[in-house]
Design an enzyme around this catalytic site. Structure first.
Site, mmCIF file in Angstrom:
data_model
loop_
_atom_site.group_PDB
_atom_site.id
_atom_site.type_symbol
_atom_site.label_atom_id
_atom_site.label_comp_id
_atom_site.label_asym_id
_atom_site.label_seq_id
_atom_site.Cartn_x
_atom_site.Cartn_y
_atom_site.Cartn_z
ATOM 1 N N GLY A 92 -28.787 -19.764 23.433
ATOM 2 C CA GLY A 92 -29.111 -20.973 24.191
ATOM 3 C C GLY A 92 -28.716 -22.266 23.516
ATOM 4 O O GLY A 92 -28.743 -23.328 24.155
ATOM 5 N N LYS B 77 -23.998 -19.336 32.901
ATOM 6 C CA LYS B 77 -24.068 -17.945 33.376
ATOM 7 C C LYS B 77 -25.445 -17.344 33.105
ATOM 8 O O LYS B 77 -26.203 -17.847 32.270
ATOM 9 C CB LYS B 77 -23.004 -17.083 32.675
ATOM 10 C CG LYS B 77 -21.616 -17.671 32.637
ATOM 11 C CD LYS B 77 -20.647 -16.709 31.980
ATOM 12 C CE LYS B 77 -19.359 -17.400 31.586
ATOM 13 N NZ LYS B 77 -19.528 -18.284 30.413
ATOM 14 N N VAL C 69 -26.715 -17.114 27.135
ATOM 15 C CA VAL C 69 -26.782 -16.228 25.980
ATOM 16 C C VAL C 69 -25.994 -16.730 24.775
ATOM 17 O O VAL C 69 -26.214 -16.268 23.656
ATOM 18 C CB VAL C 69 -26.294 -14.816 26.385
ATOM 19 C CG1 VAL C 69 -24.773 -14.785 26.545
ATOM 20 C CG2 VAL C 69 -26.734 -13.765 25.382
ATOM 21 N N TYR C 70 -25.086 -17.676 24.969
ATOM 22 C CA TYR C 70 -24.255 -18.120 23.852
ATOM 23 C C TYR C 70 -25.122 -18.751 22.764
ATOM 24 O O TYR C 70 -25.801 -19.764 22.998
ATOM 25 C CB TYR C 70 -23.209 -19.131 24.309
ATOM 26 C CG TYR C 70 -22.129 -18.576 25.207
ATOM 27 C CD1 TYR C 70 -21.922 -17.204 25.358
ATOM 28 C CD2 TYR C 70 -21.286 -19.431 25.916
ATOM 29 C CE1 TYR C 70 -20.935 -16.712 26.194
ATOM 30 C CE2 TYR C 70 -20.284 -18.938 26.743
ATOM 31 C CZ TYR C 70 -20.120 -17.580 26.882
ATOM 32 O OH TYR C 70 -19.124 -17.104 27.699
ATOM 33 N N SER C 71 -25.079 -18.152 21.576
ATOM 34 C CA SER C 71 -25.844 -18.647 20.422
ATOM 35 C C SER C 71 -27.311 -18.866 20.781
ATOM 36 O O SER C 71 -27.923 -19.868 20.402
ATOM 37 C CB SER C 71 -25.215 -19.939 19.872
ATOM 38 O OG SER C 71 -23.895 -19.704 19.432
#
Length: 324
Positions: free
Chosen positions: A64, A88, A60-62
């Site tokens: 992908g 994650k 989910v960070y940015s």
């Protein structure tokens, strides 16, 4: 650099883990303070030069792009077998049904998406990004077991949740003979010590590796009380975490500052040294957006705090509500 076993496994990790939420396209996702790929690569390379072999990101960070940036950098700078790469699954990646969560469909689909973005055939550690109350834990644990048996992950871990939930997941795996969680990524720092009540004792008892996120309280422990940063001003989630007891939090930060001044070191080193020395901690997750963040983190490994200093740092703390 120091290296330790990852809980009761045979895996060896550096005593520091690089948190890769910092690296991602700023215009994508919920973190406008992230660094571009051009700005990220020198920091990732510097971490490797310092002997850090443990890197943690999330799908989910940015949206992908963190996985993409980190994957390309690590491929260019080192050998795959020389690093421990973690990601994650759980948070929403697309609109509509099945776009988030820990169902079998979500896990088996998202591991392939993460591997594609990271440019690797496997991750060393695949973690559930908190508890999913809408999916039976049996479904989640069997799906994670199948991910490991398919060779797409070497180990599995969990993130922030209640100790009873973590215990239930471990028990479920043992009951069915499935792969067990070997790590817990939770919230531990001088401004939030609630994990000392149940989760840390559970992890110590079960030989679970502990990799705390936000060990410097989103930077609040690294500077005088009241000073801010560009990230703090735009970090919506972070600004939810440290508003409950500002007076006691200020006293903790003041103690960090006083000990740092007496020792002649930056506040970050004192605050991180406290986390590193706490029983049960394996490798704090450090977010590095500037070169000195890495320098301070490594220096904290050799900054041994005295019992008196630790007592002074802990004295002003008051109980907080549990992190969501």
């Amino acid at each position: 650099m120091e290296y330790v076993k990852f809980g009761r496994t045979g895996l060896e990790v550096s005593r520091l883990c690089i948190g890769c939420m910092t690296y991602g396209v700023p215009e994508q996702g919920a973190h406008p303070w992230t660094l571009t790929e051009e700005a990220s690569r020198p920091l990732i390379r510097r971490a490797l030069d310092l002997g850090i072999n443990f890197f943690d990101t999330a799908n989910v960070y940015s949206d992908g792009t963190s996985e993409e940036i980190v994957g390309r950098a690590l491929k260019d700078f080192t050998r795959r077998d020389d690093i421990v790469l973690a990601t994650k699954v759980n948070n929403r990646m697309r609109r509509g049904p099945n776009g988030k969560g820990l169902s079998r469909k979500a896990i088996l689909g998202e591991i392939d998406n993460s591997l594609r973005r990271l440019g690797t055939d496997f991750v060393d550690l695949y973690q559930i990004h908190r508890w999913d109350p809408t999916t039976p834990i049996e479904e989640t644990m069997e799906a994670l077991h199948d991910v490991v048996k398919a060779g797409k992950a070497r180990y599995i871990g969990a993130c922030t949740m209640s100790a009873w939930q973590f215990s239930k997941a471990i028990y479920t795996s043992r009951l069915h003979g499935w792969t067990e969680f070997v790590s817990m990524q939770n919230h531990v720092n001088l401004l939030n010590r609630e994990e000392e009540r149940e989760m840390l004792p559970l992890c110590i008892d079960q030989g679970i590796a502990v990799v705390p996120w936000s060990p410097l309280a989103r930077g609040r422990l690294t500077r005088p009380w009241g000073e801010t940063s560009a990230r703090q001003e735009t970090d919506k989630f972070g600004n939810m975490l440290y508003t409950e007891f500002p007076e006691s939090d200020r006293q903790v930060v003041d103690k960090v500052a006083a000990i740092a001044e007496a020792r002649g070191v930056p506040q970050a080193q004192v605050a991180l040294a406290w986390v590193i020395q706490k029983q049960g901690i394996t490798a704090p997750i450090v977010g590095a957006s500037k070169p000195h963040h890495l320098t301070d983190a490594v220096a904290a490994l050799s900054l041994g705090l005295t019992a008196e200093e630790i007592a002074a740092l802990e004295a002003p703390y008051v109980p907080h509500h549990v992190t969501p």
